[in-house]
Design an enzyme around this catalytic site. Structure first.
Site, PDB file in Angstrom:
ATOM      1  N   ASP A 170     -12.518 -10.944   3.779  1.00  0.00           N
ATOM      2  CA  ASP A 170     -11.588 -12.040   4.048  1.00  0.00           C
ATOM      3  C   ASP A 170     -10.629 -12.208   2.869  1.00  0.00           C
ATOM      4  O   ASP A 170     -10.743 -11.516   1.848  1.00  0.00           O
ATOM      5  CB  ASP A 170     -12.369 -13.321   4.323  1.00  0.00           C
ATOM      6  CG  ASP A 170     -11.734 -14.163   5.416  1.00  0.00           C
ATOM      7  OD1 ASP A 170     -10.500 -14.095   5.580  1.00  0.00           O
ATOM      8  OD2 ASP A 170     -12.477 -14.886   6.108  1.00  0.00           O
ATOM      9  N   ASP A 226       2.036  -2.467   6.610  1.00  0.00           N
ATOM     10  CA  ASP A 226       2.350  -1.101   6.199  1.00  0.00           C
ATOM     11  C   ASP A 226       1.206  -0.462   5.420  1.00  0.00           C
ATOM     12  O   ASP A 226       0.935   0.734   5.558  1.00  0.00           O
ATOM     13  CB  ASP A 226       3.609  -1.074   5.316  1.00  0.00           C
ATOM     14  CG  ASP A 226       4.887  -1.341   6.089  1.00  0.00           C
ATOM     15  OD1 ASP A 226       4.876  -1.239   7.334  1.00  0.00           O
ATOM     16  OD2 ASP A 226       5.900  -1.666   5.443  1.00  0.00           O
TER      17      ASP A 226
END
Length: 539
Positions: free
Chosen positions: A149, A203
C-alpha cells in the site's frame, strides 16, 4: 490474430521494460481471496483456514482460485528488537510460517500486506526504511505475494513513490525466489485535476511489479464516510470507468487491478454481481474475492466458477478488453483471444431489460466476410451461428452479456475498431460527413467508432475510405480520402497515450471548444492522452 499483431505484442513486452522474471512470476492474472472487504482488521488464523477449506469444498480452488492473501492489521504494533515485523500471536497463534505451510499443503499460496510508508493505512508499522529485512522476513515465512500500500509516505510526490517502489522492486528481485509484487501506488494519484502524475505512475508500475491498484477501493461498509450516497453499483462502475482508460499498459505478466470482487455486499443485485465478475473477466483483471466465502450462496459460487468466463480472464494473450462504443446506456467492449477467437461484452447500464445488436463492422470484421461464425453465450453455454451481427437479447438492468466468437475455419482477421477518447475528459473523437473532426460526448454513432489498421491510418466507420489527416501545428485535424503515400495520414501510438503524427511529430490534442488539433507533445497532459481500440500498438 495476424503474425504482425502477435509480433507487436511481443515488442510491447520488451518496450514496457518487463523482465523475464515478471513473465514467470505471473503469466496470468491472480485468482484467490483477500479478507479486507469483509473483515477489515478482524482477520485471524481461523478465518483463513476455514476459508481455504470452503474454497476447496465449494469448487473455487478447482476453478483456479489458488491463493489467500492477508491484508492490513496482521502484525503487532511494534517491531522486534532486530527490526523485523512480528505477527500478532492472538490472531495467529500458530504463526505465519505455519499458516503458509498449511496453505501450501492444500494447494494454495499465501500472500501478505505491507505499506511503503512509515505506517500502514490501519496504523501498524510500515516498511519504509525496512525494505530488505521485511522482504527477507516474508520470504522466510513462505510468503510468495506482497500487496504494498501507499499510505503515510515521507511525502506525496510522484518522484518519491517511484523511488520507494523502485527500491522494493530491486529488493524483491534479489530474493532467491522473487515475490509477486502488487503495487497500490497509482491509486494515490487518481482523480487529480491534472492526471499527468497518475499517468506517470502508470508508466513505471509495469516495470516494477506484476499488478497495480489504479483507483479507489470497491465499496466497503465505511465507504460512505468519504463518498456520500454511494451504492455498490456506483462503486463497480467507478472502478471499471478508471480501468478502461488504462488498457495500453496491460500485457502478459502485468495486469491493471480494479480491486476486489466483494461478492457478498448487501447492496448488489444478482445481475450487478454477475456484471462485476463478467466485466473483471473481460478486462483480464485479478479475480480476488473479498467476501465471507463459507457463506457464499450456490448462485454466487455458480457464477464465480463459470469456466468460460474464467478462461476469458486467464486468456494467454492477457489483453484488456477495450471500448467499441458507449452511449450512456450500452457499453460494448471487445478483445482478441488466443486461438483467433473474439470476445464481445455488452453492458446494460439502464434500469430496465433491453436488447442490443452489435454489427460485425463494430468489432472489426469486414463486411466482405459473410461466412458463418460460431457464437457462444458464455452465461448459458449455448452455441449459435451468426454472419453479420451479434444480438444481446433481454439483458437485465445492470446486467452484462458476454460472447465468444469463433471462425469455423481460420482465425478471425480483425482490424482494431472502437472508440478513440480522451482519458481525462472522456470525450470521443468524432468525425463528420464534411470532413471536420471534434471531441464530443460519446453517443455510439458511427462517427465515433474508428478503425486503426496496421498501416498507421485512423479511419472512421462513417466512411472508411477517408483517413485522419494532420495539417500542421495548431491547425484543425481533418478527414480526407486515404492515400497510402500521404505521410500526413500515418499516426504512431505509444504507451504514454500520445497519438503522434508521423509527418510533424505533433500530438493529437483536444483543444478549446472541443476542437481537434495537432500541437507540440507535452508530458502526458490532460489534453493529449488518448485511448485507442485494441489497447497498445507500436506502429
Amino acid at each position: 490474430m495476424s503474425p504482425l499483431r502477435t509480433a507487436l505484442l511481443v515488442l510491447l513486452v520488451a518496450y514496457s521494460g518487463a523482465s523475464d522474471a515478471a513473465q514467470v512470476l505471473l503469466p496470468r492474472p491472480p485468482m484467490g481471496y483477500n479478507d479486507w472487504s469483509v473483515t477489515f482488521c478482524a482477520l485471524n488464523e481461523t478465518l483463513f483456514t476455514k476459508t481455504a477449506e470452503a474454497m476447496i469444498s465449494l469448487g473455487l480452488q478447482k476453478a483456479g482460485y489458488n491463493r489467500l492473501n492477508l491484508d492490513d492489521c496482521w502484525p503487532l504494533g511494534e517491531r522486534a528488537a532486530n527490526g523485523s515485523l512480528q505477527w500478532d500471536p492472538e490472531k495467529f497463534p500458530h504463526g505465519l510460517p505455519w499458516l503458509a505451510k498449511y496453505m501450501n499443503d492444500r494447494g494454495f499460496s499465501l500472500g501478505i500486506y505491507s505499506d511503503a510508508g512509515n505506517k500502514t493505512c490501519g496504523g501498524y508499522p510500515g516498511s519504509f526504511g525496512y525494505e530488505e529485512i521485511d522482504a527477507a522476513t516474508f520470504s522466510s515465512w513462505g510468503i510468495d505475494y506482497l500487496k504494498l500500500d501507499g499510505c503515510n509516505m515521507p511525502d506525496t510526490s510522484e518522484t518519491t513513490y517511484q523511488k520507494v517502489y523502485g527500491h522494493w522492486h530491486e529488493v524483491l528481485n534479489k530474493l532467491p525466489q522473487p515475490l509477486i509484487f502488487s503495487e497500490s501506488a497509482p491509486a494515490y494519484f487518481a482523480e487529480a485535476d491534472n492526471l499527468s502524475d497518475w499517468y506517470s505512475v502508470m508508466d513505471w508500475v509495469p516495470q516494477y511489479g506484476q499488478l497495480a491498484r489504479h483507483s479507489r477501493d470497491t465499496l466497503v461498509w465505511n465507504s460512505t464516510l468519504y463518498w456520500p450516497d454511494i451504492t455498490g453499483w456506483d462503486s463497480i462502475m467507478f472502478n471499471y470507468g478508471q480501468e478502461v482508460r488504462l488498457a495500453r499498459y496491460q500485457r502478459p505478466g502485468y495486469y491493471n487491478d480494479p480491486d476486489f470482487l466483494n461478492v457478498d455486499h448487501a447492496n448488489y443485485t444478482i445481475h450487478e454481481k454477475r456484471s462485476h465478475f463478467a466485466l473483471w473477466s473481460s478486462l483480464s483483471a485479478p479475480l480476488i474475492i473479498s467476501a465471507y466465502i463459507p457463506a457464499l450462496t450456490p448462485e454466487e459460487v455458480g457464477y464465480l466458477t463459470n469456466l468460460d468466463l474464467i478462461a476469458v480472464d486467464q486468456d494467454p494473450l492477457g489483453l484488456q478488453a477495450t471500448l467499441v462504443s458507449q452511449d450512456g446506456t450500452w457499453d460494448v467492449l471487445t478483445k482478441d483471444l488466443a486461438g483467433g477467437d473474439r470476445l464481445i461484452t455488452v453492458l446494460n447500464r439502464g434500469n430496465w431489460s433491453a436488447s442490443h445488436t452489435v454489427p460485425f463492422s463494430r468489432i472489426g470484421i469486414s463486411s466482405s466476410h459473410t461466412v458463418p461464425y460460431r457464437l457462444k453465450d458464455l452465461w448459458s453455454g449455448q452455441f449459435s451461428h451468426v454472419s453479420n451481427e451479434i444480438t444481446a437479447t433481454d439483458v437485465p438492468p445492470h446486467g452484462t452479456a458476454v460472447f465468444r466468437l469463433s471462425s469455423l475455419n481460420t482465425p478471425i482477421e480483425i482490424i482494431p475498431t472502437g472508440m478513440i477518447f480522451n482519458t481525462y475528459s472522456l470525450n470521443c473523437l468524432t468525425s463528420s460527413a464534411k470532413g471536420s473532426t471534434s471531441w464530443a460526448p460519446c453517443d455510439a454513432g458511427d462517427a465515433q467508432v474508428w478503425q486503426t489498421p496496421e498501416d498507421g491510418t485512423v479511419r472512421s466507420l462513417l466512411d472508411t475510405s477517408k483517413c485522419l489527416t494532420d495539417s500542421g501545428a495548431h491547425a484543425p485535424v481533418y478527414i480526407s480520402s486515404c492515400d497510402r503515400h500521404n505521410p500526413q495520414q500515418v499516426w504512431k501510438y505509444s504507451v504514454t497515450g500520445n497519438l503522434r503524427s508521423s509527418l510533424s511529430g505533433l500530438c493529437l490534442t483536444e483543444g478549446i471548444y472541443n476542437a481537434t488539433t495537432s500541437t507540440k507533445c507535452g508530458w502526458e497532459t490532460n489534453a493529449q492522452v488518448i485511448a485507442l481500440p485494441g489497447g497498445i500498438k507500436l506502429w
